[in-house]
Write a protein that holds these residues in place. Structure first.
Motif, mmCIF file in Angstrom:
data_model
loop_
_atom_site.group_PDB
_atom_site.id
_atom_site.type_symbol
_atom_site.label_atom_id
_atom_site.label_comp_id
_atom_site.label_asym_id
_atom_site.label_seq_id
_atom_site.Cartn_x
_atom_site.Cartn_y
_atom_site.Cartn_z
ATOM 1 N N ARG A 16 0.830 -1.204 0.000
ATOM 2 C CA ARG A 16 0.000 0.000 0.000
ATOM 3 C C ARG A 16 0.865 1.254 0.000
ATOM 4 N NH1 ARG A 16 -5.344 -0.658 1.562
ATOM 5 N NH2 ARG A 16 -5.391 1.326 2.653
ATOM 6 N N SER A 17 1.974 1.186 0.721
ATOM 7 C CA SER A 17 2.894 2.318 0.749
ATOM 8 C C SER A 17 3.496 2.551 -0.629
ATOM 9 C CB SER A 17 4.006 2.053 1.769
ATOM 10 O OG SER A 17 4.942 3.097 1.775
ATOM 11 N N SER A 18 3.819 1.462 -1.314
ATOM 12 C CA SER A 18 4.366 1.559 -2.665
ATOM 13 C C SER A 18 3.355 2.189 -3.622
ATOM 14 C CB SER A 18 4.755 0.162 -3.160
ATOM 15 O OG SER A 18 5.217 0.208 -4.482
ATOM 16 N N LEU A 19 2.098 1.823 -3.457
ATOM 17 C CA LEU A 19 1.044 2.399 -4.302
ATOM 18 C C LEU A 19 0.899 3.901 -4.060
ATOM 19 C CD1 LEU A 19 -1.744 -0.352 -4.092
ATOM 20 C CD2 LEU A 19 -0.353 0.240 -6.086
ATOM 21 N N ARG A 20 1.001 4.305 -2.807
ATOM 22 C CA ARG A 20 0.906 5.737 -2.492
ATOM 23 C C ARG A 20 2.045 6.512 -3.142
ATOM 24 N NH1 ARG A 20 -0.090 3.701 2.791
ATOM 25 N NH2 ARG A 20 -2.300 3.801 3.356
ATOM 26 N N ARG A 43 -4.435 10.470 -15.083
ATOM 27 C CA ARG A 43 -5.645 10.605 -14.262
ATOM 28 C C ARG A 43 -6.282 9.238 -14.008
ATOM 29 N NH1 ARG A 43 -6.775 15.159 -17.789
ATOM 30 N NH2 ARG A 43 -6.354 17.124 -16.687
ATOM 31 N N THR A 44 -6.290 8.406 -15.049
ATOM 32 C CA THR A 44 -6.860 7.061 -14.913
ATOM 33 C C THR A 44 -6.060 6.231 -13.909
ATOM 34 O OG1 THR A 44 -7.640 7.113 -17.204
ATOM 35 C CG2 THR A 44 -7.480 4.953 -16.148
ATOM 36 N N LYS A 45 -4.736 6.320 -14.012
ATOM 37 C CA LYS A 45 -3.873 5.569 -13.093
ATOM 38 C C LYS A 45 -4.062 6.049 -11.654
ATOM 39 C CE LYS A 45 -0.234 4.409 -16.416
ATOM 40 N NZ LYS A 45 1.189 4.599 -16.797
ATOM 41 N N LYS A 51 -8.652 4.196 -5.753
ATOM 42 C CA LYS A 51 -9.731 3.239 -5.531
ATOM 43 C C LYS A 51 -9.214 2.009 -4.789
ATOM 44 C CE LYS A 51 -13.340 0.715 -8.033
ATOM 45 N NZ LYS A 51 -13.887 0.384 -9.384
ATOM 46 N N SER A 52 -8.023 1.567 -5.187
ATOM 47 C CA SER A 52 -7.415 0.401 -4.545
ATOM 48 C C SER A 52 -7.066 0.685 -3.090
ATOM 49 C CB SER A 52 -6.161 -0.010 -5.312
ATOM 50 O OG SER A 52 -5.504 -1.076 -4.674
ATOM 51 N N LEU A 53 -6.547 1.883 -2.829
ATOM 52 C CA LEU A 53 -6.159 2.248 -1.466
ATOM 53 C C LEU A 53 -7.365 2.429 -0.556
ATOM 54 C CD1 LEU A 53 -3.284 4.806 -2.163
ATOM 55 C CD2 LEU A 53 -3.056 2.511 -1.201
#
Length: 226
Positions: A16-20, A43-45, A51-53
């Protein structure tokens, strides 16, 4: 339990940290981009990552799995310990760990905030009471730092699993040295008096304990060798 937490929970949280971090990177690129097509892709990414977070189902599932596995291990440890105590007809001595008195870093404190904190001692005490096995709790201050032979208190005494006193050079397994200190405290009237006197003042209690250990260390060092 720390190892179990590291296996089951921390990888998920680090993901989750990597996604942020990725989302921040995309946001910076979006801010400086002049290409409309690239902006739309960014914007899509960003939307997909956000949404995932925001979804908590995976995180909750991970924590539930950790709690279940931890509970199983705690119960197995408690059963094994109590069976041995019953077989040997022993008085059980353990540290009265009040985690609120310690600050061991953000990660450790977060891990200790899980329900597992204190479950082991709680279940052991409950089972010992139910079986009528005597047990004693002792203050944990300096049990892992103090030399069980000369009472020298020094952070440098312990290095991982190894214990070597910086003064008298007593060598031992660090856990065994701490266990000896814990056992001795159960029947130490001077330490009991300090604990009773400063029950609700951990700072003064620990200062008094350290002062007593220093006094004993000096007495040991001044005693001629046999």
């Amino acid at each position: 339990m720390g190892k179990l937490y590291g296996e089951l929970v921390e990888p998920k949280l680090s993901n989750r940290s990597s996604l942020r971090n990725k989302m921040r990177e995309y946001q910076k690129r979006l801010k400086h981009s002049n290409n409309s097509f690239e902006k739309e892709q960014l914007r899509t990414k960003i939307f997909n990552i956000a949404k995932s977070l925001n979804g908590t189902k995976k995180k909750d599932k991970c924590l539930r799995r950790y709690a279940h596995e931890a509970d199983l291990r705690v119960n197995m440890s408690v059963s094994s310990f109590v069976d041995e105590a019953t077989r040997t007809n022993a008085t059980c001595v353990y540290e009265d760990l009040d985690m609120m008195e310690f600050d061991r870093g953000k990660k450790s404190n977060k891990r200790d905030s899980m329900w597992v904190r204190g479950q082991l001692i709680k279940k052991v005490k409950s089972k010992l009471d139910w079986l009528g096995i005597p047990h004693i709790s002792v203050d944990p201050a300096y049990t892992s730092k103090a030399c069980s032979k000369c009472s020298n208190v020094d952070d440098k005494n312990r290095d991982g699993k190894s214990f070597v006193c910086t003064v008298c050079k007593h060598k031992d397994d660090a856990d065994h040295n701490a266990a000896v200190n814990i056992e001795l405290r159960a029947f130490d009237d001077e330490i009991k008096a300090i604990v009773d006197q400063y029950t609700y003042n951990p700072k003064k209690r620990h200062e008094a304990l350290k002062k007593l250990l220093l006094k004993r260390h000096r007495s040991y060092m001044n005693t001629p060798a046999a």
